[in-house]
Write an enzyme that holds these catalytic residues in place. Structure first.
Site, PDB file in Angstrom:
ATOM      1  N   ASP A  60       0.840  -1.192   0.000  1.00  0.00           N
ATOM      2  CA  ASP A  60       0.000   0.000   0.000  1.00  0.00           C
ATOM      3  C   ASP A  60       0.880   1.248   0.000  1.00  0.00           C
ATOM      4  OD1 ASP A  60      -2.208  -1.621   0.127  1.00  0.00           O
ATOM      5  OD2 ASP A  60      -2.659  -1.224   2.227  1.00  0.00           O
ATOM      6  N   THR A  61       0.340   2.333  -0.502  1.00  0.00           N
ATOM      7  CA  THR A  61       1.089   3.593  -0.559  1.00  0.00           C
ATOM      8  C   THR A  61       1.650   3.979   0.803  1.00  0.00           C
ATOM      9  OG1 THR A  61      -0.210   4.391  -2.442  1.00  0.00           O
ATOM     10  CG2 THR A  61       0.912   6.046  -1.104  1.00  0.00           C
TER      11      THR A  61
END
Length: 222
Positions: free
Chosen positions: A55-56
């Site tokens: 995930d970012t």
């Protein structure tokens, strides 16, 4: 700034992906890992390619393959659950037990009001996460080591919120934003990928500064 390399050989790189850097280019535009791939050639003809996704907001170990054959082989290792992944997370609350396993099948849903997210669903994809409580911090926080057996989207985030009953600190989707942090507090601490006839790819990413500020200690993998 090029992401720090924590493992390198002729067919693989493992980088310490900074929190806030998307692996794939965002639809709305902006920086992503793709901007750094040319720098990460390091003399090789081909740019490396990400084998999996983080995930970012998630920092830490991300495996890149340096050629198509390695990309396919490493991808199969992930699919066949041969890869050992270790994460550190800070939960927004206390939990009673010291260790356990969350088994919650996950399914993707999308609504106009909230956008898309993953939810526990009986007909979803099987998802398994092993966990161990490492420490309790000031402010009612808990440090947990997560060892996902499967690799579903948002798996640890949902298993924390719905399985342990405590969302990751700062998670805006499965918990809520928190003024103490600027992201969801999850770090991909270590990665081990077995290889036939070659030493394992074994990498560890350093403890991020925002974890250390809460008094989280670096874990010794031995």
């Amino acid at each position: 700034m090029t992401p720090q390399i924590v493992y390198e050989d002729g067919e693989a790189l493992v980088i310490d992906k900074p929190a806030g850097l998307p692996v794939d280019p965002p639809r709305r535009g902006g920086p992503s890992l793709e901007d750094h791939l040319e720098e990460l050639k390091l003399g090789f003809q081909r740019a490396p390619q990400a084998v999996h996704r983080l995930d970012t907001d998630t920092s830490g170990c991300l495996l890149l393959a340096r050629n198509p054959k390695a990309l396919k082989r490493f991808g199969m290792a992930f699919q066949e659950k041969q890869v050992t992944k270790t994460y550190l997370g800070i939960l927004a609350g206390r939990i009673e037990n010291d260790e356990g396993t969350v088994e919650l099948a996950l399914s993707k849903v999308s609504t106009e009001a909230k956008g898309w997210r993953m939810i526990p669903a009986r007909k979803g994809k099987p998802s398994v996460t092993h966990w161990t409580k490492l420490a309790e911090l000031d402010g009612g926080l808990t440090v947990v080591e997560f060892r996902p057996e499967t690799g579903r989207t948002h798996q640890i985030r949902v298993h924390a919120a719905s399985g342990l009953g405590r969302a990751l600190l700062g998670d805006p989707v499965y918990g809520h934003k928190d003024a103490r942090v600027g992201r969801t507090m999850l770090h991909a601490q270590a990665l081990v990928v077995p290889r036939d006839g070659k030493p394992d790819i074994a990498a560890k990413a350093p403890l991020p500064a925002d974890f250390a500020r809460f008094g989280v200690a670096a874990q010794d993998e031995g």
